[in-house]
Design a protein around this motif. Structure first.
Motif, short mmCIF file in Angstrom:
data_model
loop_
_atom_site.label_atom_id
_atom_site.label_comp_id
_atom_site.label_asym_id
_atom_site.label_seq_id
_atom_site.Cartn_x
_atom_site.Cartn_y
_atom_site.Cartn_z
N ASP A 100 -28.43 -47.02 -29.66
CA ASP A 100 -27.65 -48.22 -29.40
C ASP A 100 -26.87 -48.70 -30.62
O ASP A 100 -25.81 -49.33 -30.50
N LEU A 219 -33.18 -57.01 -21.84
CA LEU A 219 -33.88 -56.52 -20.66
C LEU A 219 -34.83 -57.55 -20.07
O LEU A 219 -35.49 -57.27 -19.06
N ARG A 272 -39.65 -52.92 -16.38
CA ARG A 272 -38.25 -53.31 -16.57
C ARG A 272 -37.54 -52.30 -17.48
O ARG A 272 -36.38 -51.93 -17.25
N GLN A 275 -37.11 -48.97 -15.46
CA GLN A 275 -36.10 -49.14 -14.42
C GLN A 275 -34.69 -49.15 -15.02
O GLN A 275 -33.75 -48.54 -14.46
N ALA A 276 -34.52 -49.82 -16.15
CA ALA A 276 -33.19 -49.89 -16.78
C ALA A 276 -32.77 -48.55 -17.38
O ALA A 276 -31.60 -48.18 -17.35
N ALA A 279 -31.64 -46.38 -14.56
CA ALA A 279 -30.32 -46.80 -14.06
C ALA A 279 -29.22 -46.58 -15.09
O ALA A 279 -28.03 -46.70 -14.76
N GLY A 280 -29.59 -46.29 -16.33
CA GLY A 280 -28.60 -46.12 -17.39
C GLY A 280 -28.03 -47.41 -17.91
O GLY A 280 -27.02 -47.41 -18.63
N THR A 281 -28.67 -48.53 -17.59
CA THR A 281 -28.15 -49.84 -18.00
C THR A 281 -28.84 -50.40 -19.24
O THR A 281 -28.41 -51.42 -19.77
N ALA A 282 -29.92 -49.77 -19.68
CA ALA A 282 -30.64 -50.27 -20.86
C ALA A 282 -29.84 -49.97 -22.12
O ALA A 282 -29.16 -48.94 -22.21
N ALA A 285 -29.89 -46.28 -23.51
CA ALA A 285 -30.53 -45.48 -22.46
C ALA A 285 -30.31 -43.99 -22.66
O ALA A 285 -31.11 -43.15 -22.22
N ASP A 286 -29.24 -43.63 -23.36
CA ASP A 286 -28.93 -42.22 -23.61
C ASP A 286 -30.00 -41.53 -24.45
O ASP A 286 -30.04 -40.30 -24.53
#
Length: 480
Positions: A100, A219, A272, A275-276, A279-282, A285-286
């Protein structure tokens, strides 16, 4: 003499059964989704677990269940809000921070920590990606005489083996070690701790603040915390035990927070996170993307492992402290994820895999050889005294007292660290009965025993003094 010995053995055996070690077991307490709780109980079996908080993610929906209790002086049913020591699942968060922050993964760690005097240039030149994927060749921990002693206090007393190490101690350890085997995956707590501290230094803050600002707060993971040595444990937390019943101290090594030291969380929070990431939203996440080979059927990204089970690809990480075991994983193809947090040292990996619909591999870890030896030999050191009480005409009072004290010490150590599960706890009571019979038989001979077999000298008294001091020190350590 024989009659007194047998009677003493029977009485002490009966009393010893009341305090014999007892491996933990799940209580009937259940919270949350009843069907999931029943599934968890079937998958977990009976022995080795005390409380399990589970979250199952399916079709974008999260179901929670708790089975068993928190343990401790006021045991309560566990649930999605029960806090556990998270352990090494935190390594995935450190990897996500790396992804990130936008830093080049090929940045040498020394560039972010120019003030750290690395004794081995290979450690300083390790890249951020290598540290996150355990390919830097950094050992898992620094080996020192003090660390060696703490490891035994951990085994026999349940003490924190890291002794509340702070950031400066973690950096000093990293500066003192040497790297070997660079490029191959070799699991390293110290390497990921170093990475977390380097990322925090780059962000001009501490690791706890960096984690909270960049990942936890976005998150909504409000129950995930890094605890410093003086801070109280989370309210209603799960109390940790070994899988054989020994109470275990929480680990306070906040300097190793990037690798999981002193981090507490709940199944609600980690669900949480999972799940994130799915979904690739955290943020970051990569990091879960598999990048490097990590053994047969396994690859690793930044912190996250991915293992192939046939045509299934499970992305995961586990965690283990002295008294807690954790697992978080998901199947990207099916969109199914799971979180399992437990408050004993018995690992929950297979339980997590079963809830993902994956059959765990055959075999697994072998029997706990060291703990089996403790359980099968330590309680029966008194057999030597029992034999001497009946057969040794040269027995004297000094050696008799010394043998009683040594046998009592080893009986106690066996209680604390034996494999009470594979070995029935009754065996410990039998060892206590053996010592009682030996002591009673010796006392019947006491009036006829000489003080010592040779004229006493100063070193004569070392024989009983050493075990007496060790008994007192061990007792004080457990009490204080």
């Amino acid at each position: 003499m024989k009659r007194v010995a047998v009677l003493s053995a029977l009485v002490v055996a009966a009393l010893a059964l009341l305090i014999a070690p007892r491996p933990p077991a799940l209580s009937p307490a259940t919270t949350g989704d009843a069907a999931l709780a029943q599934q968890v109980r079937r998958a977990a079996g009976d022995a080795g677990y005390q409380g399990l908080s589970v979250a199952l993610i399916e079709n974008g929906r999260v179901r929670h269940a708790g089975v068993g209790d928190t343990g401790g002086p006021d045991p309560r049913p566990v649930g999605p809000g029960t806090a556990y020591e998270l352990g090494s699942i935190t390594k995935t968060m450190t990897g996500m921070l790396l992804a990130d922050l936008g830093l080049s993964p090929d940045t040498p760690v020394r560039d972010l920590l120019p003030a750290v005097p690395f004794s081995d240039p290979a450690v300083g030149s390790a890249t951020l990606a290598e540290l996150s994927s355990h390919r830097a060749g950094v050992p898992s921990v620094r080996t020192t005489p003090a660390g060696f002693l703490r490891s035994y206090l951990y085994v026999f007393g349940g003490a924190d083996p890291y002794a509340a190490a702070g950031p400066q101690q973690a950096l000093a350890d990293a500066a003192a070690v040497s790297a070997s085997g660079r490029g191959k995956v070799s699991y390293s707590n110290l390497g990921v701790s170093l990475l977390g501290l380097a990322l925090a230094e780059h962000a001009r803050t501490d690791y706890e603040t960096l984690l909270r600002d960049r990942l936890l707060r976005p998150l909504g993971m409000t129950s995930t915390v890094v605890l410093h040595p003086g801070e109280p444990l989370p309210a209603g937390h799960a109390h940790g035990r070994s899988q054989y019943g020994q109470p275990m101290d929480p680990w306070r090594d906040h300097g190793h927070a990037g690798a999981g030291g002193a981090v507490w969380s709940t199944s609600h929070d980690i669900a949480r996170l999972v799940q994130a990431v799915m979904a690739g939203t955290a943020p970051g996440a990569d990091a879960a993307k598999p990048r490097f080979p990590a053994g047969e059927h396994r690859r690793i990204g930044y912190g996250w492992f991915t293992t192939a089970y046939g045509d299934r690809q499970i992305t995961w990480h586990n965690g283990a402290t002295g008294g807690h075991s954790t697992y978080a994983g998901f199947d990207p193809a099916s969109g199914r994820g799971v979180v399992v947090l437990g408050n004993t040292s018995k690992d929950v990996d297979d339980l997590g895999r079963r809830l993902l619909g994956v059959t765990p591999p055959d075999g697994g870890d072998g029997p706990p050889i060291r703990e089996l030896l403790f359980a099968l030999t330590f309680p029966f050191i008194g057999l030597g005294l029992l034999y001497s009480a009946f057969r040794n005409p040269a027995l004297d009072r000094v050696s008799a007292v010394s043998r009683v004290l040594w046998a009592a010490l080893f009986l106690w150590l066996g209680h604390r660290a034996g494999a009470w599960g594979p070995v029935p706890p009754f065996a410990w009571a039998l060892g206590a009965a053996t010592l009682a019979a030996a002591t009673a038989a010796t006392l019947t001979r006491w009036p006829t025993l000489p003080l010592a077999s040779r004229p006493p000298a100063w070193h004569t008294w070392l024989s009983p003094a050493v075990p007496a001091v060790l008994l007192g020190a061990f007792g004080a350590f457990l009490i204080l």
